[in-house]
Write a protein that holds these residues in place. Structure first.
Motif: not given
Length: 171
Positions: A2-3, A24-27, A146-157, A161-168
């Motif tokens: 739910d958005a 990441a954009a989809n998340y 304070d943007g979100l920076s994700i290592s390319r190796n961590n994107v699949p998981d 983290e993205v949902a928490d950042w967006v909630a924050g």
């Protein structure tokens, strides 16, 4: 999912060469209920184009020669542009800089009065100076530092983290 917002005032603009930034954009779109807009170069970048250790590669040439930086996009027409007040802007960090399709977008669109929230995927360099570059190109926008920076190796998981950042951020 739910958005929380779902009122259509969030746009997630992204450029992705290898799929990491797209994921990441989809998340982010899932977490905000926002709309997606992909920046697609008319001439896509190949793996050879992205070889920074080759001074003759496309990206090396584009960074070396300003006249090569205008990368034509398949579409720059965002529907209902004026209805968006928050624009997430996502991109891979290329050579400690924005990829050229981002320059095309940021030079073509006026984001005055909008809130820009940057996110990047990278191989270890984080944002480098790209947030400052976005602010320089869009002086009348509010650029979240304070943007979100994700290592390319961590994107699949990274969905959680993205949902928490967006909630924050209050979404």
């Amino acid at each position: 999912t739910d958005a929380a917002s779902g009122d259509g005032n969030v746009l997630v603009v992204y450029y992705s060469a290898t799929g990491n930034t797209e994921a990441a954009a989809n998340y982010i779109a899932d977490a905000t209920g926002g709309d997606l807009f992909e920046l697609e170069p008319v001439e896509p970048y190949t793996d050879e184009d992205l070889n920074y250790s080759d001074e003759n590669s496309r990206v090396s040439q584009e960074y070396a020669d300003e006249s090569l930086r205008e990368v034509e996009l398949v579409s720059t027409e965002v529907e209902n542009w004026d209805s968006y007040d928050t624009v997430f802007i996502g991109y891979p960090n290329w050579n400690a800089d924005l990829p050229m399709p981002l320059y095309t977008f940021l030079e073509e669109y006026d984001l005055s009065g909008k809130t820009i929230i940057p996110f990047t995927t990278h191989g270890g360099s984080g944002f480098s100076g790209t947030i400052d570059t976005i602010q320089e190109l869009q002086p009348n926008a509010q650029v979240v530092q304070d943007g979100l920076s994700i290592s390319r190796n961590n994107v699949p998981d990274a969905a959680g983290e993205v949902a928490d950042w967006v909630a924050g951020l209050g979404f």
